[in-house]
Design a protein around this motif. Structure first.
Motif, PDB file in Angstrom:
ATOM      1  N   ARG A 161     -14.065  -6.307 -10.157  1.00  0.00           N
ATOM      2  CA  ARG A 161     -12.830  -7.018 -10.447  1.00  0.00           C
ATOM      3  C   ARG A 161     -12.243  -7.620  -9.170  1.00  0.00           C
ATOM      4  O   ARG A 161     -12.514  -7.151  -8.066  1.00  0.00           O
ATOM      5  CB  ARG A 161     -11.807  -6.066 -11.076  1.00  0.00           C
ATOM      6  N   PRO A 162     -11.420  -8.651  -9.312  1.00  0.00           N
ATOM      7  CA  PRO A 162     -10.753  -9.196  -8.121  1.00  0.00           C
ATOM      8  C   PRO A 162      -9.957  -8.106  -7.412  1.00  0.00           C
ATOM      9  O   PRO A 162      -9.418  -7.199  -8.039  1.00  0.00           O
ATOM     10  CB  PRO A 162      -9.817 -10.267  -8.706  1.00  0.00           C
ATOM     11  N   ALA A 163      -9.918  -8.206  -6.113  1.00  0.00           N
ATOM     12  CA  ALA A 163      -9.216  -7.196  -5.324  1.00  0.00           C
ATOM     13  C   ALA A 163      -7.749  -7.112  -5.736  1.00  0.00           C
ATOM     14  O   ALA A 163      -7.068  -8.129  -5.876  1.00  0.00           O
ATOM     15  CB  ALA A 163      -9.323  -7.530  -3.840  1.00  0.00           C
ATOM     16  N   ARG A 164      -7.297  -5.890  -5.963  1.00  0.00           N
ATOM     17  CA  ARG A 164      -5.896  -5.692  -6.323  1.00  0.00           C
ATOM     18  C   ARG A 164      -5.032  -5.704  -5.062  1.00  0.00           C
ATOM     19  O   ARG A 164      -5.513  -5.446  -3.961  1.00  0.00           O
ATOM     20  CB  ARG A 164      -5.730  -4.348  -7.038  1.00  0.00           C
ATOM     21  N   PRO A 165      -3.752  -5.995  -5.220  1.00  0.00           N
ATOM     22  CA  PRO A 165      -2.862  -5.893  -4.056  1.00  0.00           C
ATOM     23  C   PRO A 165      -2.933  -4.480  -3.476  1.00  0.00           C
ATOM     24  O   PRO A 165      -3.150  -3.505  -4.192  1.00  0.00           O
ATOM     25  CB  PRO A 165      -1.473  -6.183  -4.661  1.00  0.00           C
ATOM     26  N   THR A 166      -2.769  -4.390  -2.176  1.00  0.00           N
ATOM     27  CA  THR A 166      -2.838  -3.094  -1.515  1.00  0.00           C
ATOM     28  C   THR A 166      -1.799  -2.146  -2.103  1.00  0.00           C
ATOM     29  O   THR A 166      -0.602  -2.464  -2.144  1.00  0.00           O
ATOM     30  CB  THR A 166      -2.601  -3.249  -0.004  1.00  0.00           C
ATOM     31  N   LEU A 167      -2.258  -1.004  -2.561  1.00  0.00           N
ATOM     32  CA  LEU A 167      -1.363  -0.042  -3.193  1.00  0.00           C
ATOM     33  C   LEU A 167      -0.731   0.868  -2.151  1.00  0.00           C
ATOM     34  O   LEU A 167      -1.319   1.148  -1.104  1.00  0.00           O
ATOM     35  CB  LEU A 167      -2.132   0.804  -4.203  1.00  0.00           C
ATOM     36  N   ASP A 168       0.452   1.328  -2.460  1.00  0.00           N
ATOM     37  CA  ASP A 168       1.094   2.367  -1.663  1.00  0.00           C
ATOM     38  C   ASP A 168       0.942   3.658  -2.454  1.00  0.00           C
ATOM     39  O   ASP A 168       1.648   3.887  -3.441  1.00  0.00           O
ATOM     40  CB  ASP A 168       2.564   2.036  -1.435  1.00  0.00           C
ATOM     41  N   HIS A 169       0.003   4.503  -2.037  1.00  0.00           N
ATOM     42  CA  HIS A 169      -0.280   5.711  -2.805  1.00  0.00           C
ATOM     43  C   HIS A 169       0.811   6.764  -2.656  1.00  0.00           C
ATOM     44  O   HIS A 169       0.880   7.681  -3.483  1.00  0.00           O
ATOM     45  CB  HIS A 169      -1.650   6.273  -2.412  1.00  0.00           C
ATOM     46  N   LEU A 170       1.650   6.633  -1.652  1.00  0.00           N
ATOM     47  CA  LEU A 170       2.812   7.521  -1.592  1.00  0.00           C
ATOM     48  C   LEU A 170       3.752   7.205  -2.753  1.00  0.00           C
ATOM     49  O   LEU A 170       4.230   8.116  -3.450  1.00  0.00           O
ATOM     50  CB  LEU A 170       3.536   7.371  -0.258  1.00  0.00           C
ATOM     51  N   GLU A 171       3.998   5.922  -2.976  1.00  0.00           N
ATOM     52  CA  GLU A 171       4.859   5.544  -4.101  1.00  0.00           C
ATOM     53  C   GLU A 171       4.210   5.921  -5.429  1.00  0.00           C
ATOM     54  O   GLU A 171       4.896   6.342  -6.372  1.00  0.00           O
ATOM     55  CB  GLU A 171       5.163   4.044  -4.056  1.00  0.00           C
ATOM     56  N   ARG A 172       2.884   5.789  -5.501  1.00  0.00           N
ATOM     57  CA  ARG A 172       2.191   6.186  -6.729  1.00  0.00           C
ATOM     58  C   ARG A 172       2.372   7.684  -6.976  1.00  0.00           C
ATOM     59  O   ARG A 172       2.593   8.125  -8.107  1.00  0.00           O
ATOM     60  CB  ARG A 172       0.698   5.843  -6.627  1.00  0.00           C
ATOM     61  N   ALA A 175      -0.394   5.315   6.793  1.00  0.00           N
ATOM     62  CA  ALA A 175      -1.496   6.255   7.000  1.00  0.00           C
ATOM     63  C   ALA A 175      -2.553   6.044   5.923  1.00  0.00           C
ATOM     64  O   ALA A 175      -2.264   5.536   4.833  1.00  0.00           O
ATOM     65  CB  ALA A 175      -0.979   7.691   6.962  1.00  0.00           C
ATOM     66  N   PHE A 176      -3.771   6.448   6.248  1.00  0.00           N
ATOM     67  CA  PHE A 176      -4.882   6.283   5.320  1.00  0.00           C
ATOM     68  C   PHE A 176      -5.640   7.600   5.201  1.00  0.00           C
ATOM     69  O   PHE A 176      -5.701   8.389   6.148  1.00  0.00           O
ATOM     70  CB  PHE A 176      -5.831   5.180   5.803  1.00  0.00           C
ATOM     71  N   ALA A 177      -6.227   7.823   4.037  1.00  0.00           N
ATOM     72  CA  ALA A 177      -7.019   9.031   3.803  1.00  0.00           C
ATOM     73  C   ALA A 177      -8.126   8.710   2.816  1.00  0.00           C
ATOM     74  O   ALA A 177      -8.156   7.631   2.210  1.00  0.00           O
ATOM     75  CB  ALA A 177      -6.136  10.162   3.277  1.00  0.00           C
ATOM     76  N   LYS A 178      -9.040   9.685   2.675  1.00  0.00           N
ATOM     77  CA  LYS A 178     -10.162   9.550   1.730  1.00  0.00           C
ATOM     78  C   LYS A 178     -10.983   8.299   2.024  1.00  0.00           C
ATOM     79  O   LYS A 178     -11.280   7.490   1.142  1.00  0.00           O
ATOM     80  CB  LYS A 178      -9.659   9.550   0.285  1.00  0.00           C
ATOM     81  N   GLY A 179     -11.336   8.148   3.290  1.00  0.00           N
ATOM     82  CA  GLY A 179     -12.159   7.017   3.683  1.00  0.00           C
ATOM     83  C   GLY A 179     -11.475   5.677   3.499  1.00  0.00           C
ATOM     84  O   GLY A 179     -12.152   4.661   3.311  1.00  0.00           O
ATOM     85  N   GLY A 180     -10.154   5.665   3.563  1.00  0.00           N
ATOM     86  CA  GLY A 180      -9.407   4.425   3.412  1.00  0.00           C
ATOM     87  C   GLY A 180      -9.056   4.078   1.982  1.00  0.00           C
ATOM     88  O   GLY A 180      -8.408   3.052   1.730  1.00  0.00           O
ATOM     89  N   ARG A 181      -9.453   4.930   1.027  1.00  0.00           N
ATOM     90  CA  ARG A 181      -9.182   4.615  -0.380  1.00  0.00           C
ATOM     91  C   ARG A 181      -7.719   4.838  -0.750  1.00  0.00           C
ATOM     92  O   ARG A 181      -7.251   4.296  -1.740  1.00  0.00           O
ATOM     93  CB  ARG A 181     -10.085   5.446  -1.291  1.00  0.00           C
ATOM     94  N   GLU A 182      -7.016   5.656   0.014  1.00  0.00           N
ATOM     95  CA  GLU A 182      -5.594   5.859  -0.237  1.00  0.00           C
ATOM     96  C   GLU A 182      -4.796   5.440   0.992  1.00  0.00           C
ATOM     97  O   GLU A 182      -5.161   5.770   2.127  1.00  0.00           O
ATOM     98  CB  GLU A 182      -5.293   7.321  -0.593  1.00  0.00           C
TER      99      GLU A 182
END
Length: 442
Positions: A222-233, A324-331
């Motif tokens: 799928r087309p790349a989604r906007p960068t998510l903020d996983h803290l807000e998620r 910050a990033f975690a899980k290999g940049g996935r979050e």
């Protein structure tokens, strides 16, 4: 899982493995029969944490692909895998020299398997946009992969889990979106593969045909989604979970185990990685329990004091100032002027109140995940989250005699079930601790 993206030199593997911290601290296996309960206790208390530490050290050096070295045939460390050179701590840990030799052999075996899979993935010149004209090629490739997995695993315990993974990798290799690839594989298999049973030829043909027919030209990434903020998620997920419905045994009395599960795990796992790391964490653990005994409020300042010992830095670590990033940049965890204040507000909810008397396991799990996903420090956030969990339990007089499910399992910020899974893991350890304590007192 493309091995071409991760350099690996077999010739230097023995030297690399021997240079890792766990290789210098191989535990001594007791000279007792395998069926002796003491062997099981040793395996869980020393052998398994050491193997976990070796996996972490290998992943830090080679990348996450390397953790498959323990995916043994049948009922090994992880069921149904393609590796024959490693089984489990009780069988595979012997002398230090023999044990490290098995680690090297298992690592190379796993790597060779990944390289073989990559070759089979590319056996046919597939093109997702031309899939309607290539159905027979997709079917042949899928059938071959199923047969390769059945041959390699021997169709032992849970072999079908690895088969699902291989077929998912295959579809992803040719452009099918990863989440969709997994769904297509599950639908094609339809729960018809079983442990200890090899699929008959007709079933293999049917699964391969169904899988080939299910793939469509529009199934690409799928087309790349906007960068998510996983803290807000996480904060959204946090509010959606019915924490008050988490089961609790209702006893409410202190739990004092005969065995200090947190300290023993630190000595076995962190001590295998680096004795200095273990000592820093043990010092912080003592502070955690002293603060809990005083009834301190959980906030960033308290975490900071503990983290100063965990990291062994000259100055207390400050709250991060960048995403910050975690899980290999996935979050990705965002940052704002009020991020620290929001963390403190969340952590304050770990205290039991009359207005909202949430179960202890829910509050401990939630506080731990708050630290994970606020990710306040530049390093060591997983250890900080573990200490927060221990603190919330200790403040109400509860300690555990085992923590194996709490430290080396990854949780996703946007998955409500992951949070509930952590509450169940705490409850499992708590129930086991109560049983063990009661049996010693009877």
């Amino acid at each position: 899982m493309d091995p071409a993206r991760h350099f690996f030199d077999r010739a230097s593997a023995p030297q690399v493995v021997r240079s890792l911290g766990p290789a210098r601290r191989v535990p001594s296996r007791p000279d007792i029969p395998a069926a002796d309960p003491a062997m099981s206790a040793w395996s869980w208390g020393e052998g398994q944490p050491w193997a976990d530490a070796m996996s972490q050290a290998l992943a830090e050096h080679y990348g996450r692909w390397s953790v498959g070295w323990r995916w043994a045939h049948d009922e090994g460390d992880f069921d149904g895998g393609p590796v024959g050179n490693w089984c489990c701590p009780s069988d595979s840990i012997t002398t230090p020299q023999e044990t490290i030799g098995r680690v090297v052999a298992a690592l190379c075996e796993w790597r060779e398997w990944l390289e073989s899979l990559a070759g089979w993935f590319d056996a046919y010149p597939l093109d997702l946009t031309e899939v309607k004209d290539q159905r027979i090629l997709w079917e042949r490739a899928a059938r071959n992969l199923i047969l390769q997995v059945t041959d390699r695993t021997g169709c032992g315990s849970a072999w079908h889990g690895h088969c699902r993974q291989v077929l998912t990798w295959f579809l992803s290799r040719w452009g099918v979106a990863p989440d969709l690839a997994q769904d297509l594989v599950d639908e094609a298999i339809g729960g018809r593969f079983a442990s200890w049973t090899g699929p008959d030829p007709e079933l293999v043909e049917d699964v391969a045909e169904r899988l080939a027919l299910s793939v469509q030209p529009g199934d690409g990434a799928r087309p790349a989604r906007p960068t998510l903020d996983h803290l807000e998620r996480w904060l959204t997920v946090r509010e959606s979970i019915a924490w008050q419905e988490v089961p609790e045994d209702g006893r409410g009395e202190p739990v004092v185990p005969a065995r200090d599960g947190a300290a023993e795990d630190i000595r076995a796992f962190d001590g295998a990685l680096d004795p200095a790391r273990a000592q820093g964490l043990l010092t912080a653990l003592e502070m955690v329990r002293a603060d809990a005994k005083r009834g301190s409020c959980l906030d960033f300042e308290l975490l900071q004091r503990w983290q100063h010992q965990v990291l062994g830095t000259q100055q207390p670590p400050t709250f991060r100032s960048l995403p910050a990033f975690a899980k290999g940049g996935r979050e990705r965890y965002g940052i704002g002027p009020d991020t620290r204040a929001r963390l403190d507000a969340c952590l304050a909810e770990s205290t039991r109140t009359a207005e909202r008397p949430l179960p202890l396991t829910a509050r401990a799990a939630r506080a731990s995940l708050d630290v994970c996903f606020f990710h306040p420090f530049d390093d060591g956030n997983a250890r900080s989250a573990f200490l927060a969990l221990v603190f919330v339990l200790a403040r109400e007089g509860v300690a555990l005699d085992g923590v194996s499910l709490l430290r080396r399992v990854t949780f996703q910020a946007d998955e409500p079930q992951d949070a509930l899974t952590l509450t169940r893991y705490i409850d499992i350890h708590l129930a086991e601790t109560r049983r063990n304590t009661a049996s010693l007192g009877s």
